[in-house]
Design a protein around this motif. Sequence first.
Motif, PDB file in Angstrom:
ATOM      1  N   ILE A   1     -15.665 -31.295  10.918  1.00 52.23           N
ATOM      2  CA  ILE A   1     -17.120 -31.331  11.090  1.00 52.23           C
ATOM      3  C   ILE A   1     -17.464 -31.569  12.557  1.00 52.23           C
ATOM      4  O   ILE A   1     -18.363 -30.923  13.109  1.00 52.23           O
TER       5      ILE A   1
ATOM      6  N   SER B   1     -16.855 -28.169  14.397  1.00 54.74           N
ATOM      7  CA  SER B   1     -17.875 -27.149  14.116  1.00 54.74           C
ATOM      8  C   SER B   1     -19.199 -27.530  14.746  1.00 54.74           C
ATOM      9  O   SER B   1     -19.865 -26.692  15.364  1.00 54.74           O
ATOM     10  N   LEU B   2     -19.582 -28.796  14.583  1.00 54.56           N
ATOM     11  CA  LEU B   2     -20.886 -29.218  15.087  1.00 54.56           C
ATOM     12  C   LEU B   2     -20.962 -29.083  16.594  1.00 54.56           C
ATOM     13  O   LEU B   2     -21.951 -28.576  17.129  1.00 54.56           O
TER      14      LEU B   2
ATOM     15  N   ARG C   1     -19.237 -27.179  18.556  1.00 52.19           N
ATOM     16  CA  ARG C   1     -19.232 -25.767  18.947  1.00 52.19           C
ATOM     17  C   ARG C   1     -20.618 -25.146  18.736  1.00 52.19           C
ATOM     18  O   ARG C   1     -21.177 -24.501  19.622  1.00 52.19           O
ATOM     19  N   GLU C   2     -21.203 -25.391  17.561  1.00 57.60           N
ATOM     20  CA  GLU C   2     -22.493 -24.759  17.256  1.00 57.60           C
ATOM     21  C   GLU C   2     -23.617 -25.328  18.117  1.00 57.60           C
ATOM     22  O   GLU C   2     -24.522 -24.603  18.526  1.00 57.60           O
TER      23      GLU C   2
ATOM     24  N   VAL D   1     -25.968 -38.549   2.648  1.00 57.22           N
ATOM     25  CA  VAL D   1     -25.332 -37.890   1.516  1.00 57.22           C
ATOM     26  C   VAL D   1     -26.305 -37.878   0.357  1.00 57.22           C
ATOM     27  O   VAL D   1     -27.011 -38.846   0.111  1.00 57.22           O
ATOM     28  N   ARG D   2     -26.355 -36.760  -0.351  1.00 59.79           N
ATOM     29  CA  ARG D   2     -27.248 -36.616  -1.492  1.00 59.79           C
ATOM     30  C   ARG D   2     -26.996 -37.728  -2.498  1.00 59.79           C
ATOM     31  O   ARG D   2     -25.861 -38.066  -2.794  1.00 59.79           O
TER      32      ARG D   2
ATOM     33  N   LYS E   1     -25.913 -34.106   3.628  1.00 61.46           N
ATOM     34  CA  LYS E   1     -24.665 -33.339   3.525  1.00 61.46           C
ATOM     35  C   LYS E   1     -24.534 -32.726   2.140  1.00 61.46           C
ATOM     36  O   LYS E   1     -24.816 -33.422   1.168  1.00 61.46           O
ATOM     37  N   PRO E   2     -24.102 -31.517   1.969  1.00 60.64           N
ATOM     38  CA  PRO E   2     -23.807 -30.573   3.044  1.00 60.64           C
ATOM     39  C   PRO E   2     -25.081 -29.902   3.542  1.00 60.64           C
ATOM     40  O   PRO E   2     -25.752 -29.235   2.781  1.00 60.64           O
ATOM     41  N   PHE E   3     -25.374 -30.079   4.804  1.00 63.42           N
ATOM     42  CA  PHE E   3     -26.611 -29.553   5.376  1.00 63.42           C
ATOM     43  C   PHE E   3     -26.332 -28.181   5.976  1.00 63.42           C
ATOM     44  O   PHE E   3     -25.171 -27.821   6.218  1.00 63.42           O
ATOM     45  N   SER E   4     -27.381 -27.421   6.195  1.00 65.70           N
ATOM     46  CA  SER E   4     -27.170 -26.138   6.865  1.00 65.70           C
ATOM     47  C   SER E   4     -27.416 -26.347   8.352  1.00 65.70           C
ATOM     48  O   SER E   4     -28.184 -27.217   8.756  1.00 65.70           O
ATOM     49  N   LEU E   5     -26.736 -25.531   9.118  1.00 68.07           N
ATOM     50  CA  LEU E   5     -26.833 -25.641  10.563  1.00 68.07           C
ATOM     51  C   LEU E   5     -28.265 -25.410  11.027  1.00 68.07           C
ATOM     52  O   LEU E   5     -28.762 -26.082  11.919  1.00 68.07           O
ATOM     53  N   ARG E   6     -28.910 -24.427  10.370  1.00 68.27           N
ATOM     54  CA  ARG E   6     -30.300 -24.122  10.709  1.00 68.27           C
ATOM     55  C   ARG E   6     -31.169 -25.368  10.595  1.00 68.27           C
ATOM     56  O   ARG E   6     -31.962 -25.684  11.467  1.00 68.27           O
TER      57      ARG E   6
END
Lengths: 468, 231
Positions: B17, B20-21, B23-24, B84-85, B105-110
Motif C-alpha cells: 500500500i 502504490s500510494l 507512486r500514485e 476501515v469499514r 479501506k479499500p478506498f479508490s484512488l480517485r
Amino acid sequence: MDRHPARWWQLLAKWAAVPLALGGVTLASRAAGANEITAGLLLLVAVLGLATWGGWTVGAVASVAATLCLNFFFLHPTGTFTIEAPSNWVALGCFLAASTLVSRLVARARQQAAEALARQRELEVLYELSFDLFTSPLGKATARTLRALGTESGALFLAGSEPVILVGAPEVDGTFVDAARNGSRILEDGDTSYIPLRIGGGIGDETGGVLLAAEPTAPSAVLEPAVRLLALAVERERLLREAAHLEGVRESDALKTALLRAVSHDLRTPLTSMRLEIESLERRLAGRSEELASLRGLSRQQERLTRRIDNLLALARLEAGVARPHPEPTPAGSLFRAARESLALVLEGRDVQVRIQPGCPDLWADPSVSLEVLVNLLENAARAAPPGQPLELAAESVAGHVRIEVRDRGPGLPAGGEGLSEGLGLRIARSLAEADGGSIELLDRPGGGTIARLDLPAAPELEEILAG
Amino acid sequence: MTRPKPLILVIDDDADIRRSLSRELALAGYDTLTAADGVEGRELFEHHRPDLVVTDVAMPRADGFAVISAVRRTDRTPVLVLSVRGEEEDKVRALDLGADDYVTKPFSLRELLARVRTQLRRTLTAAPEILRFPDLVIDRGRRSVMQGESEVRLTPTELAILELLASHAGRPVTLRQIIGTVWKGAPATTADTVRVHVGSLRRKLEPDPANPRYIGTEPWVGYRFLAETVE
C-alpha cells in the motif's frame, strides 16, 4: 431480657450484707467513742456501699436500718428509740432523706453503667461479627453469626437452588423453615428458633432466607442486627458472584472485538492494495480496450469480494454483540444515492430510476447497516436484469413503515420459491435487515422480473425524537 | 513553508500500500515520504514538516491516533485517516482527536485524491464571504440563501448549520462540531436535536429528494456537504 436469674445464695448474701455492714460500723464507732456526727457519716458511707453493691432495694432498707441504728446507739438518750431534743428529729429526718436519696442515685448510676456495659458488649459482638462476616465465605459467616447468637449449631436456608449451609448437627423441621421464609416473625419450635432473613431488600428482587439457630441465648438487641448483617453477607456473596460473571462476559466481548478488528484489518489490507493496483493499471492501459475490458472484470470481482467481506464482518459484528445498530432518521434519497455510489462499477451504463413518494418519511435505521442491505439487493437486481434494462428504486410510506423496493426486469423468481436459490448476499441482507428492525421479501413483478422489498421502520416525527 | 510541490507523508504498515500510494501520489503531482508505523511517522513529521499526512489507524508500535495527537500538538497540518469499514468508532475518535477526514479501506484512488485536494485547498485559502455551489449561493454577510432566483427561508439554526457544513464542503463535520459551533456547546443539545434541524434543512434545501445533492450522511460521524464550490 435477662436470661440469668439470680441464684438463692446470691440473694442471701445481698441481704445478709445489710446487718453485717451496719453492725460492724456501729460496733467500731462505739469502740472508738465516736460522737453522733462521726457515726452518722460512717453509717452513710456504709449505706452508699450497700446501695452500690446490692441495688436500690438494699439501699432503701439499709437507709432505714441505719437511721434506727443512729437513733438507738448514738442519739441521747442512747439505748432507746426515744428522741428528746427536737433538733435530733430534724437530724434523723435529714439522715434518712440523705441516705435514701444517695442510695437511689448510686443504684441508678450503677444500673446505667451496667446497661452501658451490656450495650458495649453487644456492640463489640456485632462489630466483630460484621468484620468477620464481610471477610469470610458464607459457611464461615453463618457459623460466626450462630456463635454471636450463643449457639454452636444451626443452618442457613437460602432461596431456590442455593445449597443449605449446615453448622453442627441441628434438627430441622421443613415446615417451620417454609413458614419462616414466608413470614416476617421469628418462629420457635422448642429451643430452636427459625429466623427469617430479608435478602436484597430495598433494591428490588427480595428473596427470603431462613437462619435456624438451636438454643440461641443472645438478647434480641444482638439477634436482630446479627441476622441483618448475615443477610448483607449473603447479598455481598451474590454480588461478588455476579461481578465475576460480568467480568467474564466483558472479557469475552473484548476478545471478540479484538479478533474481529484483526480479521477485518487482515482481509481489507490486500483488498486495498488490489484496488490501488487496478486503478493504477487502468490509468496506464488507457487506450488499450482489450486489456481494459479484462481489467474491468477484475475490478468488478474485487469490488464484489469487498462487499461480501463487508457483509460478513458486519453480520459477525452484530451477531457477536460487539456492535448494535444506531438508528437515526435517514432520508431514502440519501440511502439511494449512497447505494448507487457504492455500486458505481456494477451500475455503469445502466439506467436507475428513482421514485420517492412525496412526503415519504425518513427511515429509522442505522445508515451503514441499511446501506449494506440495499447494496446487496441492488447488486442482485443488476446481475439478474439483462444489460440495458433499467432498474427501479422506490420508497413509499406504508402503515408506519417505509417500503423500499428494488425492481428489475430479470427472469423473476425461480419456480419453487425464493428460498432455494438464495445467494449469500441475499441471506446476509436478510439477517442485517432484521438486525436493523426491518424485513425483506421477494416478489414476482407484474409484467416480468423481481421486486425485492425492504420494509424498515419510519422515523418518528422530529418533535417526538426531541421529546425523547 | 513554500515548496514547488506539496509534500505528503504516507504512514501505513503494509509495504504494498505504501508503494502504490506513493507512486500514485507522485504521478498526481505530489512529493511523498513513507513510514511503516506511528513512531517512524512522527519522526518524519517532526523532521520534514509535510503539507499533509495520510495515516493508517491500526499499526504496530504507535497507531494512527498517536500520530494524529502528535501532529495536532504542533500545528494544523491536515491529517487524512485510512479507516476501515465497520470501525465507525475509530472515525469518530480520529476526528475528535483532530483528524480532518478519512477514507474507508479499500478506498479508490480517485476518492483519496479528491480528499487530498480538498484538504490542501483548505490550507491555502480561508472560506470566502459568499459560498457558491451549483444552484445554491450562501451569502454569509447578508445571511441569505438563494436557489436560482428564489430565496430559501431558513431558521437561524438551520442557516448556522448550513453555513458550517458548506464552509467545510467536501469534508466531514461531526455532530460534536455542529453542537460546539451552532449551539456553542450548550449542554442540553444532543445528537437528536442536531438531526431534527438537519432533517428540516434537508427538506427545504434539496430540490429533488430522490437525488440529494447537498447534505450527505456520514454514519455515526455526522454530515458531509456533497456539492463542490464553483468560482
